[in-house]
Write an enzyme that holds these catalytic residues in place. Structure first.
Site, PDB file in Angstrom:
ATOM      1  N   LYS A 198      57.896  41.565  35.334  1.00  0.00           N
ATOM      2  CA  LYS A 198      56.291  41.655  34.810  1.00  0.00           C
ATOM      3  C   LYS A 198      56.225  43.102  34.379  1.00  0.00           C
ATOM      4  CE  LYS A 198      51.556  40.777  35.738  1.00  0.00           C
ATOM      5  NZ  LYS A 198      50.446  40.370  36.517  1.00  0.00           N
ATOM      6  N   ARG A 208      42.347  40.952  30.821  1.00  0.00           N
ATOM      7  CA  ARG A 208      41.323  41.864  31.799  1.00  0.00           C
ATOM      8  C   ARG A 208      39.893  41.852  31.375  1.00  0.00           C
ATOM      9  NH1 ARG A 208      45.543  46.943  32.942  1.00  0.00           N
ATOM     10  NH2 ARG A 208      47.141  45.274  33.535  1.00  0.00           N
ATOM     11  N   LYS A 250      57.494  38.449  31.372  1.00  0.00           N
ATOM     12  CA  LYS A 250      56.255  38.576  30.851  1.00  0.00           C
ATOM     13  C   LYS A 250      55.846  40.209  30.571  1.00  0.00           C
ATOM     14  CE  LYS A 250      51.572  38.166  32.685  1.00  0.00           C
ATOM     15  NZ  LYS A 250      50.893  38.203  33.910  1.00  0.00           N
TER      16      LYS A 250
HETATM   17  C1  PBG Z   1      47.603  39.472  37.449  1.00  0.00           C
HETATM   18  C2  PBG Z   1      47.889  38.740  36.044  1.00  0.00           C
HETATM   19  C3  PBG Z   1      47.585  39.413  34.836  1.00  0.00           C
HETATM   20  C4  PBG Z   1      47.938  38.528  33.823  1.00  0.00           C
HETATM   21  C5  PBG Z   1      48.516  37.333  34.355  1.00  0.00           C
HETATM   22  N1  PBG Z   1      48.295  37.607  35.887  1.00  0.00           N
HETATM   23  C6  PBG Z   1      46.915  40.805  34.583  1.00  0.00           C
HETATM   24  C7  PBG Z   1      47.789  42.031  34.817  1.00  0.00           C
HETATM   25  O1  PBG Z   1      48.758  42.071  35.359  1.00  0.00           O
HETATM   26  O2  PBG Z   1      47.238  42.936  34.533  1.00  0.00           O
HETATM   27  C8  PBG Z   1      47.900  38.910  32.510  1.00  0.00           C
HETATM   28  C9  PBG Z   1      47.953  37.638  31.517  1.00  0.00           C
HETATM   29  C10 PBG Z   1      47.840  37.755  29.972  1.00  0.00           C
HETATM   30  O3  PBG Z   1      47.425  38.765  29.699  1.00  0.00           O
HETATM   31  O4  PBG Z   1      47.505  36.753  29.471  1.00  0.00           O
HETATM   32  N2  PBG Z   1      46.796  38.640  38.222  1.00  0.00           N
END
Ligand code: PBG
Length: 331
Positions: A198, A208, A250
Site C-alpha cells: 500500500k 479522505r 494499492k
Molecule cells: C485506510 C484506507 C485508505 C483507503 C482504503 N483504506 C486511505 C488511506 O490510506 O489514506 C483508500 C481507498 C481509496 O482511495 O479508494 N483505512
C-alpha cells in the site's frame, strides 16, 4: 519484388468475433468487490462530491445496497465506517456498537452467504488525528501499540460477522497480530486480506473526503514510497509468512508492475484496489467530455486484470457486473 510480411498479426483482429475468441483476459462479476461507506447518524444517502456516483449510506439503507450487490453477482463488499465521534485511540473501531461493526452485522445478515462481507481494519476513520495507528508521545505513529488495538478490532469485526478483514494500516506485524488474536478466540475461520503493498498515494485524496478524514500531514512513515517496487514484493512476502490469506496491491493503475511481480512471487491470491483517485479521474474527465467513460473504465479494469489481479476492489463493481452479464466486452 516487395517482401510482403509473413507475420500478419492483424489477421486475428479483423472481426469482433475473432477478437472475442482470442482475447487473453476478461473479467467476471465474481472478481469484483465493491467498497461501501456507511455513515453514522444520517437518514438519507449523501453524495460524495469528489467521487460522482458514490454515496455515503445510512446504516438503514445498507441491506438494500447489499441486495443490489448480491443480485449483481459480485464477489463481495468492503465496508468502511464514518463515525460521528473520534478519539485519540480510535475507540469506535473496537466498540461492538461502533458504526463499522454495526454495519458488518447488518451486511452479513443481508448477504446471507451470497457474497463475502469484508471490513476495513484500520484506525484512521476512528482517530481524531486521522492516522492509521495510535500516536506515541513524540507524535510518531506507534507501531506496536497500534498492533494491540488492531488485534481487538479483528476480534470485534469477526464477532460482528465479517468473512474477510482488510488490514490496511501498514503497521509491521499486523497480519500476525490479528491472526493470533482471532485464533485465540476460536475464529480461525475468518480470513485476512493484507493490504501488503500500500503506497503513500495522492490517489487516495477523494477517499479522505468520503470518510471525512481529519488527517493533517501524510502517511509516508508507514505507507510505501512510490519509488520502490521490490519493497512492495517484500511486503507481500512478509505478510504471506505472517499468515495472510490474500495479499493486495494499492493503488492499482500506477502500480501494475508491482502487481505483476507480486503475482509472480505469491502462492496466495493477489488482489488490487482501484482507488478513489483512479475512479475520480475517469468520472471527472468523462463529465468534462474529454474521455469515453465506459471504454476508459473497461480498459483500466482490464489492465489490472492483465497484470494478474484475481479480484479487484472498484467503485464501479455493480455497474461493470451489469455490463458483463449483458455480454459486453470491456475494451
Ligand atoms: C485506510 C484506507 C485508505 C483507503 C482504503 N483504506 C486511505 C488511506 O490510506 O489514506 C483508500 C481507498 C481509496 O482511495 O479508494 N483505512
Amino acid at each position: 519484388m516487395t517482401a510482403f510480411p509473413v507475420q500478419r498479426l492483424r489477421r486475428l483482429r479483423g472481426t469482433p468475433a475473432l477478437r472475442r475468441l482470442v482475447a487473453e483476459h476478461d473479467l467476471s462479476p465474481r472478481r469484483l468487490v465493491l467498497p461501501l461507506f456507511v455513515k453514522e447518524a444520517i437518514t438519507a444517502a449523501q453524495p460524495i462530491a469528489s467521487m460522482p456516483g458514490v454515496m455515503q449510506y445510512p446504516i438503514e439503507q445498507l441491506a438494500e445496497v447489499v441486495e443490489q450487490a448480491a443480485a449483481a453477482g459480485i464477489g463481495g463488499i468492503m465496508l468502511f465506517g464514518v463515525p460521528t465521534v473520534r478519539d485519540a485511540v480510535g475507540s469506535g473501531a473496537t466498540d461492538p456498537d461502533g458504526i463499522l461493526n454495526r454495519a458488518i452485522a447488518v451486511a452479513a445478515r443481508a448477504a446471507s452467504g451470497r457474497l463475502t462481507v469484508q471490513a476495513d481494519l484500520c484506525l484512521d476513520e476512528f482517530t481524531d488525528h486521522g492516522h492509521c495507528g495510535v500516536l506515541a508521545n513524540d507524535g510518531s505513529v506507534d507501531n506496536d501499540a497500534s498492533l494491540e488495538i488492531y488485534a481487538r478490532v479483528a476480534v470485534a469485526q469477526a464477532e460482528a460477522g465479517a468473512d474477510i478483514l482488510g488490514l490496511s494500516g501498514m503497521m509491521d506485524g499486523q497480519v500476525a497480530a490479528c491472526r493470533a488474536a482471532l485464533d485465540a478466540v476460536g475464529r480461525s475461520d475468518v480470513a485476512l486480506l493484507a493490504y501488503s503493498a500500500k503506497y503513500a498515494s495522492a490517489f487516495y485524496g477523494p477517499f479522505r473526503d468520503a470518510v471525512e478524514s481529519t488527517l493533517t500531514g501524510d502517511r509516508r512513515t508507514y505507507q510505501l514510497d512510490p519509488a520502490n517496487g521490490r519493497e512492495g514484493v517484500r511486503e507481500a512476502r512478509a505478510d504471506i509468512d505472517e499468515g495472510a490469506d490474500i495479499v493486495m496491491v494499492k493503488p492499482a493503475g500506477p502500480y501494475l508492475d508491482v502487481l505483476a511481480e507480486v503475482v509472480a512471487a505469491s502462492e496466495v491470491p493477489v488482489w488490487a484496489y482501484q482507488v478513489s483517485g483512479e475512479y475520480a479521474m475517469v468520472e471527472h474527465a468523462a463529465a468534462a467530455g474529454v474521455i469515453d467513460r465506459e471504454r476508459a473504465i473497461g480498459e483500466a479494469l482490464l489492465g489490472i486484470r492483465r497484470a494478474g489481479a484475481e479480484a479487484i476492489l472498484t467503485y464501479w463493481a455493480i455497474e461493470v457486473a451489469g455490463w458483463l452479464r449483458d455480454g459486453r466486452s470491456l475494451a
